[in-house]
Every structure is written in structure tokens, then in C-alpha cells.
Design a protein around this motif. Structure first.
Motif, PDB file in Angstrom:
ATOM      1  N   VAL A  32      11.426   9.160  48.945  1.00 13.02           N
ATOM      2  CA  VAL A  32      12.139   8.793  50.179  1.00 13.02           C
ATOM      3  C   VAL A  32      11.589   7.476  50.717  1.00 13.02           C
ATOM      4  O   VAL A  32      12.354   6.587  51.112  1.00 13.02           O
ATOM      5  CB  VAL A  32      12.024   9.922  51.232  1.00 13.02           C
ATOM      6  N   ASN A  33      10.262   7.329  50.704  1.00  9.95           N
ATOM      7  CA  ASN A  33       9.678   6.085  51.207  1.00  9.95           C
ATOM      8  C   ASN A  33      10.077   4.895  50.339  1.00  9.95           C
ATOM      9  O   ASN A  33      10.374   3.813  50.855  1.00  9.95           O
ATOM     10  CB  ASN A  33       8.156   6.197  51.277  1.00  9.95           C
ATOM     11  N   ALA A  34      10.084   5.083  49.030  1.00 13.04           N
ATOM     12  CA  ALA A  34      10.501   4.004  48.136  1.00 13.04           C
ATOM     13  C   ALA A  34      11.971   3.648  48.376  1.00 13.04           C
ATOM     14  O   ALA A  34      12.345   2.474  48.351  1.00 13.04           O
ATOM     15  CB  ALA A  34      10.275   4.408  46.681  1.00 13.04           C
ATOM     16  N   PHE A  35      12.781   4.670  48.630  1.00 10.95           N
ATOM     17  CA  PHE A  35      14.198   4.428  48.889  1.00 10.95           C
ATOM     18  C   PHE A  35      14.379   3.646  50.184  1.00 10.95           C
ATOM     19  O   PHE A  35      15.233   2.766  50.272  1.00 10.95           O
ATOM     20  CB  PHE A  35      14.952   5.759  48.970  1.00 10.95           C
ATOM     21  N   ARG A  36      13.586   3.966  51.191  1.00 12.06           N
ATOM     22  CA  ARG A  36      13.708   3.279  52.477  1.00 12.06           C
ATOM     23  C   ARG A  36      13.317   1.808  52.386  1.00 12.06           C
ATOM     24  O   ARG A  36      13.707   1.013  53.236  1.00 12.06           O
ATOM     25  CB  ARG A  36      12.867   3.982  53.531  1.00 12.06           C
ATOM     26  N   GLN A  37      12.552   1.444  51.373  1.00 10.04           N
ATOM     27  CA  GLN A  37      12.146   0.041  51.197  1.00 10.04           C
ATOM     28  C   GLN A  37      13.243  -0.799  50.534  1.00 10.04           C
ATOM     29  O   GLN A  37      13.147  -2.021  50.529  1.00 10.04           O
ATOM     30  CB  GLN A  37      10.870  -0.045  50.343  1.00 10.04           C
ATOM     31  N   LEU A  38      14.257  -0.144  49.973  1.00  7.88           N
ATOM     32  CA  LEU A  38      15.307  -0.878  49.271  1.00  7.88           C
ATOM     33  C   LEU A  38      16.133  -1.712  50.248  1.00  7.88           C
ATOM     34  O   LEU A  38      16.384  -1.286  51.381  1.00  7.88           O
ATOM     35  CB  LEU A  38      16.227   0.094  48.526  1.00  7.88           C
ATOM     36  N   THR A  39      16.538  -2.887  49.770  1.00  2.75           N
ATOM     37  CA  THR A  39      17.372  -3.752  50.613  1.00  2.75           C
ATOM     38  C   THR A  39      18.723  -4.043  49.967  1.00  2.75           C
ATOM     39  O   THR A  39      19.653  -4.425  50.658  1.00  2.75           O
ATOM     40  CB  THR A  39      16.651  -5.090  50.877  1.00  2.75           C
ATOM     41  N   ASP A  40      18.832  -3.844  48.662  1.00  6.19           N
ATOM     42  CA  ASP A  40      20.085  -4.113  47.946  1.00  6.19           C
ATOM     43  C   ASP A  40      20.987  -2.879  48.009  1.00  6.19           C
ATOM     44  O   ASP A  40      20.575  -1.780  47.637  1.00  6.19           O
ATOM     45  CB  ASP A  40      19.762  -4.471  46.491  1.00  6.19           C
ATOM     46  N   LYS A  41      22.203  -3.058  48.501  1.00  7.41           N
ATOM     47  CA  LYS A  41      23.120  -1.920  48.668  1.00  7.41           C
ATOM     48  C   LYS A  41      23.500  -1.292  47.332  1.00  7.41           C
ATOM     49  O   LYS A  41      23.573  -0.064  47.228  1.00  7.41           O
ATOM     50  CB  LYS A  41      24.369  -2.352  49.421  1.00  7.41           C
ATOM     51  N   ASN A  42      23.712  -2.098  46.286  1.00  9.20           N
ATOM     52  CA  ASN A  42      24.086  -1.545  44.985  1.00  9.20           C
ATOM     53  C   ASN A  42      22.968  -0.681  44.416  1.00  9.20           C
ATOM     54  O   ASN A  42      23.221   0.411  43.896  1.00  9.20           O
ATOM     55  CB  ASN A  42      24.426  -2.671  44.004  1.00  9.20           C
ATOM     56  N   ALA A  44      20.582   0.773  46.142  1.00  8.97           N
ATOM     57  CA  ALA A  44      20.433   1.950  47.000  1.00  8.97           C
ATOM     58  C   ALA A  44      21.513   2.988  46.697  1.00  8.97           C
ATOM     59  O   ALA A  44      21.239   4.187  46.645  1.00  8.97           O
ATOM     60  CB  ALA A  44      20.496   1.534  48.465  1.00  8.97           C
ATOM     61  N   THR A  45      22.736   2.536  46.472  1.00  8.03           N
ATOM     62  CA  THR A  45      23.825   3.452  46.143  1.00  8.03           C
ATOM     63  C   THR A  45      23.569   4.149  44.816  1.00  8.03           C
ATOM     64  O   THR A  45      23.912   5.319  44.644  1.00  8.03           O
ATOM     65  CB  THR A  45      25.158   2.675  46.076  1.00  8.03           C
ATOM     66  N   GLU A  46      22.951   3.432  43.903  1.00 11.40           N
ATOM     67  CA  GLU A  46      22.629   4.007  42.598  1.00 11.40           C
ATOM     68  C   GLU A  46      21.492   5.026  42.693  1.00 11.40           C
ATOM     69  O   GLU A  46      21.512   6.057  42.019  1.00 11.40           O
ATOM     70  CB  GLU A  46      22.217   2.865  41.656  1.00 11.40           C
ATOM     71  N   GLN A  47      20.512   4.775  43.555  1.00 14.65           N
ATOM     72  CA  GLN A  47      19.344   5.648  43.681  1.00 14.65           C
ATOM     73  C   GLN A  47      19.596   6.855  44.590  1.00 14.65           C
ATOM     74  O   GLN A  47      18.890   7.864  44.478  1.00 14.65           O
ATOM     75  CB  GLN A  47      18.154   4.856  44.252  1.00 14.65           C
ATOM     76  N   LEU A  48      20.574   6.749  45.479  1.00 16.90           N
ATOM     77  CA  LEU A  48      20.798   7.791  46.480  1.00 16.90           C
ATOM     78  C   LEU A  48      20.982   9.193  45.899  1.00 16.90           C
ATOM     79  O   LEU A  48      20.337  10.134  46.372  1.00 16.90           O
ATOM     80  CB  LEU A  48      21.980   7.412  47.379  1.00 16.90           C
ATOM     81  N   PRO A  49      21.817   9.408  44.878  1.00 21.66           N
ATOM     82  CA  PRO A  49      21.986  10.770  44.361  1.00 21.66           C
ATOM     83  C   PRO A  49      20.688  11.373  43.818  1.00 21.66           C
ATOM     84  O   PRO A  49      20.450  12.573  43.964  1.00 21.66           O
ATOM     85  CB  PRO A  49      23.015  10.614  43.242  1.00 21.66           C
ATOM     86  N   LYS A  50      19.836  10.543  43.225  1.00 20.12           N
ATOM     87  CA  LYS A  50      18.571  11.047  42.692  1.00 20.12           C
ATOM     88  C   LYS A  50      17.643  11.510  43.808  1.00 20.12           C
ATOM     89  O   LYS A  50      17.017  12.573  43.717  1.00 20.12           O
ATOM     90  CB  LYS A  50      17.884   9.962  41.858  1.00 20.12           C
ATOM     91  N   VAL A  51      17.574  10.717  44.869  1.00 19.84           N
ATOM     92  CA  VAL A  51      16.691  11.071  45.989  1.00 19.84           C
ATOM     93  C   VAL A  51      17.223  12.298  46.712  1.00 19.84           C
ATOM     94  O   VAL A  51      16.455  13.200  47.070  1.00 19.84           O
ATOM     95  CB  VAL A  51      16.539   9.874  46.950  1.00 19.84           C
ATOM     96  N   VAL A  52      18.534  12.363  46.895  1.00 15.10           N
ATOM     97  CA  VAL A  52      19.136  13.519  47.570  1.00 15.10           C
ATOM     98  C   VAL A  52      18.916  14.791  46.750  1.00 15.10           C
ATOM     99  O   VAL A  52      18.606  15.851  47.300  1.00 15.10           O
ATOM    100  CB  VAL A  52      20.640  13.263  47.825  1.00 15.10           C
ATOM    101  N   ALA A  53      19.027  14.684  45.431  1.00 15.53           N
ATOM    102  CA  ALA A  53      18.794  15.853  44.581  1.00 15.53           C
ATOM    103  C   ALA A  53      17.345  16.322  44.691  1.00 15.53           C
ATOM    104  O   ALA A  53      17.075  17.529  44.712  1.00 15.53           O
ATOM    105  CB  ALA A  53      19.122  15.508  43.129  1.00 15.53           C
ATOM    106  N   LEU A  54      16.421  15.378  44.790  1.00 14.84           N
ATOM    107  CA  LEU A  54      15.010  15.728  44.933  1.00 14.84           C
ATOM    108  C   LEU A  54      14.758  16.440  46.261  1.00 14.84           C
ATOM    109  O   LEU A  54      14.047  17.457  46.308  1.00 14.84           O
ATOM    110  CB  LEU A  54      14.166  14.461  44.832  1.00 14.84           C
TER     111      LEU A  54
END
Length: 83
Positions: A32-42, A44-54
Motif C-alpha cells: 500500500v505504501n509503495a502504491f501511494r508513492q506512485l505518480t503515473d496514472k497508467n 497505478a491503474t496497472e498495480q491497483l488490482p494486485k494491491v486490492v487483492a492483497l
């Protein structure tokens, strides 16, 4: 110190479970912390399902409360939408 064999076993098993739960909770928090550091929308959109599943997996195992998982997911979705 424990007086019964069952109490000794409970101590052993609860310590093992505590270490196991801490591993999953820490892994989820790092993601979650690594995801919050992302600034690129593409990205972040790619990583979102993985983080949500976790987050869902950790909530399913009762390591975090279901409402906390829902709040986390909501804030992550909101972050992506506001990029």
C-alpha cells in the motif's frame, strides 16, 4: 508460566500465528505504501488490482478488519481517480 499442557500448546501456536499474521500485515502495508508513492496514472491503474487483492486476502484471513480493508481500497481508488 503455564500449568497445563494445553496452555503450553496455546502459547506455541499463538506465537506462530502472530509471526505469520505480522508477515502478511507487513507485506500488505508495504504494498500500500509503495502504491501511494506512485505518480503515473497508467502504472497505478496497472498495480491497483494486485494491491486490492492483497488487501482482500489479508482481510479474509482476519488479520485486518473488513471495514479497514474497505477504507484502504476506497482511498486507493480515490487516489487513482484523482491523478
Amino acid at each position: 508460566m503455564a500449568n497445563h499442557k494445553s496452555a503450553l500448546k496455546r502459547i506455541r501456536s499463538s506465537e506462530k500465528r502472530r509471526v505469520h499474521n505480522r508477515y502478511y500485515a507487513r507485506t500488505m502495508r508495504n504494498a500500500v505504501n509503495a502504491f501511494r508513492q506512485l505518480t503515473d496514472k497508467n502504472e497505478a491503474t496497472e498495480q491497483l488490482p494486485k494491491v486490492v487483492a492483497l488487501v482482500d486476502r489479508v482481510a479474509k484471513r482476519n488479520i485486518i478488519h473488513n471495514n479497514k480493508a474497505a477504507n484502504l481500497k476506497s482511498s486507493l481508488y480515490r487516489q487513482v481517480n484523482n491523478m
